[in-house]
Enzyme design. Sequence first.
Site, PDB file in Angstrom:
ATOM      1  CG  ASP A 180      46.241   1.287   0.646  1.00  0.00           C
ATOM      2  OD1 ASP A 180      45.842   2.281   0.530  1.00  0.00           O
ATOM      3  OD2 ASP A 180      47.232   0.954   1.449  1.00  0.00           O
ATOM      4  CG  ASP A 190      50.980   5.244  -0.680  1.00  0.00           C
ATOM      5  OD1 ASP A 190      51.919   5.100  -1.713  1.00  0.00           O
ATOM      6  OD2 ASP A 190      50.233   6.024  -0.807  1.00  0.00           O
ATOM      7  CB  THR A 247      55.236   4.812  -1.765  1.00  0.00           C
ATOM      8  OG1 THR A 247      54.102   4.311  -0.974  1.00  0.00           O
ATOM      9  CG2 THR A 247      55.228   4.558  -3.085  1.00  0.00           C
ATOM     10  CE  LYS A 252      54.702   1.686   6.765  1.00  0.00           C
ATOM     11  NZ  LYS A 252      55.279   0.379   7.258  1.00  0.00           N
ATOM     12  N   GLY A 253      48.802   5.397   5.908  1.00  0.00           N
ATOM     13  CA  GLY A 253      47.426   5.643   5.510  1.00  0.00           C
ATOM     14  C   GLY A 253      46.777   6.681   6.092  1.00  0.00           C
ATOM     15  NE  ARG A 305      50.127  15.243  -0.287  1.00  0.00           N
ATOM     16  CZ  ARG A 305      49.984  15.805  -1.673  1.00  0.00           C
ATOM     17  NH1 ARG A 305      49.976  17.018  -1.966  1.00  0.00           N
ATOM     18  NH2 ARG A 305      49.363  14.888  -2.471  1.00  0.00           N
ATOM     19  CB  SER A 338      48.275   8.353  -2.424  1.00  0.00           C
ATOM     20  OG  SER A 338      49.217   9.405  -3.381  1.00  0.00           O
ATOM     21  CG  ASN A 355      51.536  12.397  -5.060  1.00  0.00           C
ATOM     22  OD1 ASN A 355      51.464  13.357  -6.026  1.00  0.00           O
ATOM     23  ND2 ASN A 355      51.915  12.473  -3.894  1.00  0.00           N
ATOM     24  CE  LYS A 412      42.119   4.035   2.142  1.00  0.00           C
ATOM     25  NZ  LYS A 412      43.329   3.314   1.829  1.00  0.00           N
ATOM     26  CD  GLU A 419      43.986   0.136   3.589  1.00  0.00           C
ATOM     27  OE1 GLU A 419      45.112   0.265   4.051  1.00  0.00           O
ATOM     28  OE2 GLU A 419      43.753   1.040   2.958  1.00  0.00           O
ATOM     29  CG  ASP A 420      49.715  -0.723   4.119  1.00  0.00           C
ATOM     30  OD1 ASP A 420      48.588  -0.254   3.650  1.00  0.00           O
ATOM     31  OD2 ASP A 420      50.755  -0.192   4.536  1.00  0.00           O
TER      32      ASP A 420
HETATM   33  C1  BG6 Z   1      48.608   6.765   2.021  1.00  0.00           C
HETATM   34  C2  BG6 Z   1      49.929   6.739   2.587  1.00  0.00           C
HETATM   35  O1  BG6 Z   1      48.327   5.769   1.100  1.00  0.00           O
HETATM   36  O2  BG6 Z   1      48.576   8.397   1.324  1.00  0.00           O
HETATM   37  C3  BG6 Z   1      50.314   7.884   3.566  1.00  0.00           C
HETATM   38  O3  BG6 Z   1      50.112   5.702   3.264  1.00  0.00           O
HETATM   39  C4  BG6 Z   1      50.175   9.191   2.750  1.00  0.00           C
HETATM   40  O4  BG6 Z   1      51.579   7.890   4.180  1.00  0.00           O
HETATM   41  C5  BG6 Z   1      48.564   9.216   1.843  1.00  0.00           C
HETATM   42  O5  BG6 Z   1      50.546  10.460   3.724  1.00  0.00           O
HETATM   43  C6  BG6 Z   1      48.427  10.484   1.274  1.00  0.00           C
HETATM   44  O6  BG6 Z   1      49.682  10.510   0.036  1.00  0.00           O
HETATM   45  P1  BG6 Z   1      49.992  11.763  -0.722  1.00  0.00           P
HETATM   46  O7  BG6 Z   1      50.691  10.910  -1.988  1.00  0.00           O
HETATM   47  O8  BG6 Z   1      48.825  12.208  -1.393  1.00  0.00           O
HETATM   48  O9  BG6 Z   1      50.669  12.727  -0.196  1.00  0.00           O
HETATM   49 MG    MG Z   2      48.669   1.720   2.709  1.00  0.00          MG
END
Ligand code: BG6
Ligand code: MG
Length: 219
Positions: free
Chosen positions: A8, A10, A16, A44-45, A48, A115, A117, A144, A168-169
């Site tokens: 994973d 973040d 982040t 967390k996890g 968005r 994410s 990003n 997930k 994974e966290d």
């Molecule tokens: C997860 C984070 O990895 O990604 C969440 O733990 C976050 O907090 C999710 O909302 C989506 O991320 P992003 O960068 O697409 O907004």
């Molecule tokens: Mg994570």
Amino acid sequence: MIKCCIFDLDGVIVDTAKYHYLAWKRLANSLGFDFSEADNEHLKGVSRVESLKLVLRLGSVALEPLAFEAALADKNAWYLDYIHQIGPEEILPGVADFLAAVRAQGIKTALGSASKNAQVILERIGLLEQFDAIIDGNKVANAKPDPEVFLNAARATGVAPADCIVFEDAVAGVQAALNAGMQCVGIGEPAVLRQAHLVLPGFQNTGIDQVIAQLAAVA
Ligand code: BG6
Ligand code: MG
């Protein structure tokens, strides 16, 4: 036999969460309510879109579809303002050495993150080249605890799910790994990640051989 390690992003490779928190707080404040670090723990996890729904529920705010999309865009722009300033110093302790040791043993590495990003974050911290496959929020339809992200990572590296370890966290991420039929190492608190096969506080003072031996001992 372990042939792929799936990470994973973040909270496992980079912290982040503090930047997500600042961006969500700014959004909440712009809508007239506050947002605490404790509130942020629940995101967390979480994707968005689902995160925004949770934030709006906290503030008892309802947004029309266009305003909802604008809020998502604002939050992400504010988040990226932080991300564009990070560098390798933000890699969590021990992660870079652990990744290098995994690769040195000929074990594949993959990213399995919600994410959207992920690519820019890996570029900023200089780890983009350390992954054989990158499966992120742009490449999956189901969040997930659905196992899609990890199953795609296994497929992309040509490794059977039973031969993968997921790091994974987040609780939903641990569940996704188990749903994928993979070994799972939780990164964080044993009391929170109790479903994981093994829980470590981080990647310091450990190595891939040790992790494989610990997983075998609890199997
Ligand atoms: C997860 C984070 O990895 O990604 C969440 O733990 C976050 O907090 C999710 O909302 C989506 O991320 P992003 O960068 O697409 O907004
Ligand atoms: Mg994570």
